[in-house]
Design a protein around this motif. Structure first.
Motif, short mmCIF file in Angstrom:
data_model
loop_
_atom_site.label_atom_id
_atom_site.label_comp_id
_atom_site.label_asym_id
_atom_site.label_seq_id
_atom_site.Cartn_x
_atom_site.Cartn_y
_atom_site.Cartn_z
N GLN A 167 0.80 -1.28 0.13
CA GLN A 167 -0.02 -0.03 0.03
C GLN A 167 0.95 1.23 0.11
O GLN A 167 0.47 2.24 -0.53
CB GLN A 167 -1.06 0.07 1.15
N TRP A 188 1.93 1.85 -3.52
CA TRP A 188 0.88 2.47 -4.27
C TRP A 188 0.83 3.71 -4.30
O TRP A 188 0.71 4.64 -5.12
CB TRP A 188 -0.40 1.45 -3.97
N SER A 228 -9.22 -0.48 1.86
CA SER A 228 -9.42 0.78 1.51
C SER A 228 -9.35 1.66 2.68
O SER A 228 -8.68 2.86 2.56
CB SER A 228 -10.86 1.01 0.78
N VAL A 264 -5.67 2.23 3.36
CA VAL A 264 -4.97 3.45 2.39
C VAL A 264 -5.34 4.72 2.91
O VAL A 264 -4.75 5.83 3.09
CB VAL A 264 -5.47 2.82 1.19
N TYR A 277 -8.02 8.98 -2.23
CA TYR A 277 -7.18 7.78 -2.60
C TYR A 277 -7.54 6.46 -1.98
O TYR A 277 -7.38 5.49 -2.52
CB TYR A 277 -5.77 8.22 -1.87
N TYR A 286 -7.91 3.61 -4.56
CA TYR A 286 -7.30 2.31 -4.27
C TYR A 286 -8.31 1.12 -4.64
O TYR A 286 -8.22 0.11 -5.15
CB TYR A 286 -6.80 2.15 -2.77
N THR A 315 -7.77 -1.68 -7.26
CA THR A 315 -7.35 -3.22 -6.58
C THR A 315 -8.81 -3.89 -6.33
O THR A 315 -8.69 -5.29 -6.49
CB THR A 315 -6.73 -3.02 -5.47
#
Length: 501
Positions: free
Chosen positions: A274, A277, A328, A331, A361, A365, A369
């Motif tokens: 993560q 990313w 998520s 993130v 974000y 994400y 994903t």
């Protein structure tokens, strides 16, 4: 407020000059001095629109040194010492600190006893001699730090199944320790936490020593980057500290309840990927370390405490949460390390810059994903946006929190409502310019604070045209403007009110 460098070594303050000046002015000023000396202490603030009495004028904190001694019971006050190094920005007869929930035993200013009193949620300190503008000063407060709060006061210490953690956002760090409790005044932090053997203490930043004596252990941690008081974190409990390596050798440190380690480990293994990313999106991770603190407590929220994000253990062990959703949220808190922590809000009205970016974000994400389309989420947000604005205010001018609910500024208008602003901006200026803007924002304001006006300015620079009118409607309008590129998107009408008195 730019971060002030760490102060020089403490030195004795020269008082002769002040006393000469005082003697010269005595005849004309004696009556004024008598009035000033008898004036009652009053709470101050830095003028934040949402929290008028938060923070204090007249000084800039450079460093906090916090010492906590934990007895082993999370219902008993901790013994604590808070030392503050600050530089004055005005002449001060008194120094106000935010502090509201512990008992103060003594205060020293530059090693000499000082008077103190309470006023509202301020600790008002009267040093033996007034402080001149531009002077370094060291304030030491010996106090207790009480983890038990009234039912109507949220945050500060969080009592867990096996100890304590912290959740100081938005305005409750000063229930834990005396401070200048406003995000505009970042500082470096040192933590020294003493607890009975068998417990583990962890705090923001890097470990700086462990000392075991007489049945207790003291852990020391130091931050390598300035931090707002609301992002401070201390964990004490029967914990296991797990280490792994992130991108470019970044240390990743997680803190978990030892009895739940096996169940939590698969989630923790996702963090390095993560981080990689996020770095692809906005650039290098801004701090010295990252990791998750999985607290055995029910809080109703997760929190982006700097370098060590706070999560409820149940988020990861409750089977009802979908895997993509949990990831998520991980993130979301990670993104805050760039947006909200490294680049902090200058005022609480700039909160949309924190939460809007973290939500953006989080959603991006999930799209990349887990095949959860960003556009569908933004269309739904557009439909709800007028209702969010009516209830909580527009994204950059949120309504003040209601009495007794200081976390009430954390409404949908600054989460998905603010992410919707970013989506509209990307639609308006195009994806390449938007991505350049995001990188420029976190680079230009790293380790500092920034305002909404700063974001508008750098967005206009990046786009090559004035975006002031665009942002005026999206950030401050009572109604949500038309979505660029989606003329078919319509706000959802508010339900009709039922009749009656």
């Amino acid at each position: 407020m730019p971060h002030t460098p760490h102060p020089p070594a403490p030195r004795s303050r020269t008082r002769g000059r002040r006393r000469l000046r005082a003697a010269a002015l005595l005849a004309s000023a004696v009556s004024v001095c008598l009035v000033a000396a008898s004036a009652p202490p009053t709470p101050l603030g830095v003028g934040d629109r949402l929290f008028p009495h938060l923070g204090n004028p007249g000084y800039d904190v450079a460093a906090y040194d916090l010492s906590f001694t934990y007895s082993g019971s999370n219902t008993e006050p901790l013994r604590a010492v808070t030392t503050i190094d600050a530089r004055t920005t005005a002449d001060l007869d008194r120094v106000n600190l935010d502090f509201a929930h512990g008992k103060v035993d003594s205060v020293e200013v530059d090693g000499e006893p000082a008077g103190f009193a309470t006023a509202g949620e301020d600790l008002v300190i009267t040093p033996e001699d007034a402080l001149d503008e531009g002077e370094w000063t060291r304030i030491t407060v010996r106090h207790t730090s009480d983890p038990v709060y009234p039912e109507d006061r949220e945050g500060g210490w969080v009592r867990t199944a096996d100890g304590l953690a912290m959740a100081n956002q938005a305005d409750v760090a000063h229930l834990v320790f005396p401070c200048n409790d406003h995000p505009s005044d970042k500082a470096s932090f040192t933590f020294r936490v003493t607890a009975p053997d068998g417990l583990t203490a962890v705090a923001n930043g890097l470990p700086a020593g462990v000392d075991r004596t007489g049945g207790t252990t003291t852990w020391t941690y130091r931050t390598a980057h300035p931090m707002a008081t609301e992002l401070a974190q201390v964990s004490i409990g029967r914990s296991t500290v797990l280490h792994r390596t992130g991108p470019h050798g970044l240390p990743v440190r997680d803190v978990v309840p030892t009895e739940h380690r096996a169940a939590l480990e698969p989630w923790l293994a996702k963090t390095p990927g993560q981080i990689a990313w996020m770095e692809e999106k906005v650039g290098r991770y801004p701090f010295e370390m990252y990791g998750l603190l999985m607290a055995d407590a029910t809080t109703g929220f997760e929190l982006e405490t700097q370098t060590l994000s706070l999560f409820e253990r149940e988020l990861f062990t409750e089977p009802g949460y979908p895997k993509w959703y949990v990831e998520s949220i991980m993130v979301h808190e990670l993104a805050h390390q760039w947006f909200g922590n490294s680049v902090g809000p200058a005022t609480w009205s700039d909160l949309w810059l924190n939460e809007g970016h973290a939500t953006w974000y989080e959603a991006l994400y999930a799209q990349e994903t887990a095949d959860k389309p960003l556009e569908a989420r933004m269309k739904a947000a557009y439909g709800a946006s007028d209702g969010w604005r009516a209830k909580g205010g527009p994204p950059a001018a949120p309504k003040p929190p209601t009495s007794g609910s200081k976390t009430g500024i954390f409404r949908a208008n600054v989460y998905d409502g603010a992410a919707l602003v970013l989506y509209a901006l990307r639609q308006e200026i195009g994806r390449p310019a938007f991505e350049r803007l995001e990188r420029a924002w976190v680079t230009r304001h790293r380790d500092g604070t920034a305002t909404t006006a700063d974001f508008v300015r750098i967005a206009s620079e990046t786009a090559g045209r004035d975006l002031g009118d665009f942002f005026q409607g999206w950030l401050y309008g009572e109604k949500t403007p038309p979505m660029p590129g989606h003329p078919d998107w319509k706000p959802t009408p508010a339900p009709a009110r039922a009749g009656g008195a």
